[in-house]
Design a protein around this motif. Structure first.
Motif, PDB file in Angstrom:
ATOM      1  N   ARG A   1       0.880  -1.343  -0.233  1.00 33.23           N
ATOM      2  CA  ARG A   1       0.253   0.009  -0.264  1.00 33.23           C
ATOM      3  C   ARG A   1       1.257   1.061  -0.046  1.00 33.23           C
ATOM      4  NH1 ARG A   1      -5.437  -0.313   1.152  1.00 33.23           N
ATOM      5  NH2 ARG A   1      -6.497  -2.634   0.891  1.00 33.23           N
ATOM      6  N   PHE A   2       2.224   1.463   0.797  1.00 35.94           N
ATOM      7  CA  PHE A   2       3.147   2.267   0.386  1.00 35.94           C
ATOM      8  C   PHE A   2       3.610   2.952  -0.420  1.00 35.94           C
ATOM      9  CE2 PHE A   2       7.482   4.089   1.313  1.00 35.94           C
ATOM     10  CZ  PHE A   2       6.899   5.386   2.277  1.00 35.94           C
ATOM     11  N   GLU A   3       3.882   1.774  -1.512  1.00 31.94           N
ATOM     12  CA  GLU A   3       4.815   1.865  -3.116  1.00 31.94           C
ATOM     13  C   GLU A   3       3.649   2.084  -3.071  1.00 31.94           C
ATOM     14  OE1 GLU A   3       7.901   1.400  -3.051  1.00 31.94           O
ATOM     15  OE2 GLU A   3       8.112   0.236  -0.868  1.00 31.94           O
ATOM     16  N   ALA A   4       2.422   1.284  -3.685  1.00 33.26           N
ATOM     17  CA  ALA A   4       1.568   2.207  -4.431  1.00 33.26           C
ATOM     18  C   ALA A   4       1.105   3.971  -3.842  1.00 33.26           C
ATOM     19  CB  ALA A   4      -0.244   0.856  -4.621  1.00 33.26           C
ATOM     20  N   ALA A   5       1.508   3.751  -2.903  1.00 35.68           N
ATOM     21  CA  ALA A   5       0.755   5.430  -2.603  1.00 35.68           C
ATOM     22  C   ALA A   5       1.980   6.539  -3.181  1.00 35.68           C
ATOM     23  CB  ALA A   5       0.415   5.685  -1.195  1.00 35.68           C
ATOM     24  N   ILE A   6       3.059   6.048  -3.676  1.00 39.19           N
ATOM     25  CA  ILE A   6       4.357   6.728  -3.825  1.00 39.19           C
ATOM     26  C   ILE A   6       5.149   6.473  -4.343  1.00 39.19           C
ATOM     27  CG2 ILE A   6       5.360   6.683  -1.003  1.00 39.19           C
ATOM     28  CD1 ILE A   6       7.992   4.817  -1.980  1.00 39.19           C
ATOM     29  N   ALA A   7       4.358   5.981  -5.430  1.00 39.60           N
ATOM     30  CA  ALA A   7       4.708   5.793  -6.948  1.00 39.60           C
ATOM     31  C   ALA A   7       4.307   6.638  -7.472  1.00 39.60           C
ATOM     32  CB  ALA A   7       4.138   4.628  -7.583  1.00 39.60           C
ATOM     33  N   THR A   8       3.770   7.717  -7.758  1.00 41.30           N
ATOM     34  CA  THR A   8       3.897   8.663  -8.350  1.00 41.30           C
ATOM     35  C   THR A   8       5.357   9.279  -8.628  1.00 41.30           C
ATOM     36  OG1 THR A   8       2.457  10.008  -7.347  1.00 41.30           O
ATOM     37  CG2 THR A   8       1.632   9.343  -9.191  1.00 41.30           C
ATOM     38  N   LEU A   9       5.482   9.311  -6.612  1.00 39.12           N
ATOM     39  CA  LEU A   9       7.035  10.282  -6.495  1.00 39.12           C
ATOM     40  C   LEU A   9       7.888   9.496  -7.139  1.00 39.12           C
ATOM     41  CD1 LEU A   9       6.057  10.899  -2.844  1.00 39.12           C
ATOM     42  CD2 LEU A   9       6.710  13.213  -4.666  1.00 39.12           C
ATOM     43  N   VAL A  10       8.715   8.643  -7.030  1.00 33.01           N
ATOM     44  CA  VAL A  10       9.062   7.389  -7.671  1.00 33.01           C
ATOM     45  C   VAL A  10       9.814   7.761  -8.836  1.00 33.01           C
ATOM     46  CG1 VAL A  10      10.569   5.416  -7.873  1.00 33.01           C
ATOM     47  CG2 VAL A  10       9.001   5.534  -5.194  1.00 33.01           C
TER      48      VAL A  10
END
Length: 186
Positions: free
Chosen positions: A173-182
């Motif tokens: 869930r964390f990874e999905a939420a920050i995907a745009t930043l990455v």
């Protein structure tokens, strides 16, 4: 390690896993294998403990941001290392960083702690703003238009991502939420 430091370590662990209201001085004394009176010796009331926790965390986090800035020349690399700090603090979705844990229990915190927490957020957002500004000039970040607004949004995004991961107990869930930043880091 001194007793005060050990108490702060244990209190931080409890706060990150249970929330600041999720443990008592009796829990802290038991975890540190000392008497409850000894906890009160170092922190007369729980508000004193919250202030000491955020002051220490703010200093440690500032040192981590300075280290990122000094060891990673590009803005994209700095952003990715920043995200790593929050990822690690999530502990696989089992924990929150201290600033997030304290932010969600604001009503129980004294004014001095809230002021330190606000200063923490200002400091980190200002650091992120410099990262986004640097990204405009070094070309290592995509689509940077307003560094200040983007820094504020990034801060909200990583803290919200931690809450989502904690609620689900799932780092995905964390990874999905920050995907745009990455994806913005080149």
């Amino acid at each position: 390690m001194g007793t005060r430091t050990h108490l702060l370590d244990e209190a931080e662990r409890f706060t990150r896993q249970r929330g600041f209201d999720g443990f008592s001085f009796a829990d802290l004394a038991s975890s540190a294998d000392i008497r409850k009176a000894s906890v009160h010796y170092h922190f007369p009331v729980k508000g004193d403990l919250s202030l000491a926790l955020i002051q220490r965390y703010r200093a440690v986090f500032a040192d981590r941001l300075k280290a990122i800035s000094s060891t990673h020349p590009t803005a994209g690399a700095r952003l990715l290392r920043f995200l790593d700090l929050y990822r690690a603090a999530s502990d696989g979705g089992r924990s929150l960083c201290l600033c997030v844990a304290l932010s969600v229990t604001q009503i129980a915190l004294p004014e001095e702690t809230m002021a330190e927490l606000a200063a923490f957020h200002r400091d980190v957002t200002a650091w992120l703003e410099t990262v986004f500004r640097h990204g405009q000039s070094d070309g290592s970040m995509q689509h940077v238009s307003d560094p200040r607004a983007e820094a504020q949004a990034a801060m909200a995004q990583v803290e919200g991502a931690q809450i989502m991961a904690r609620a689900a107990g799932d780092l995905a869930r964390f990874e999905a939420a920050i995907a745009t930043l990455v994806s913005r880091a080149v």
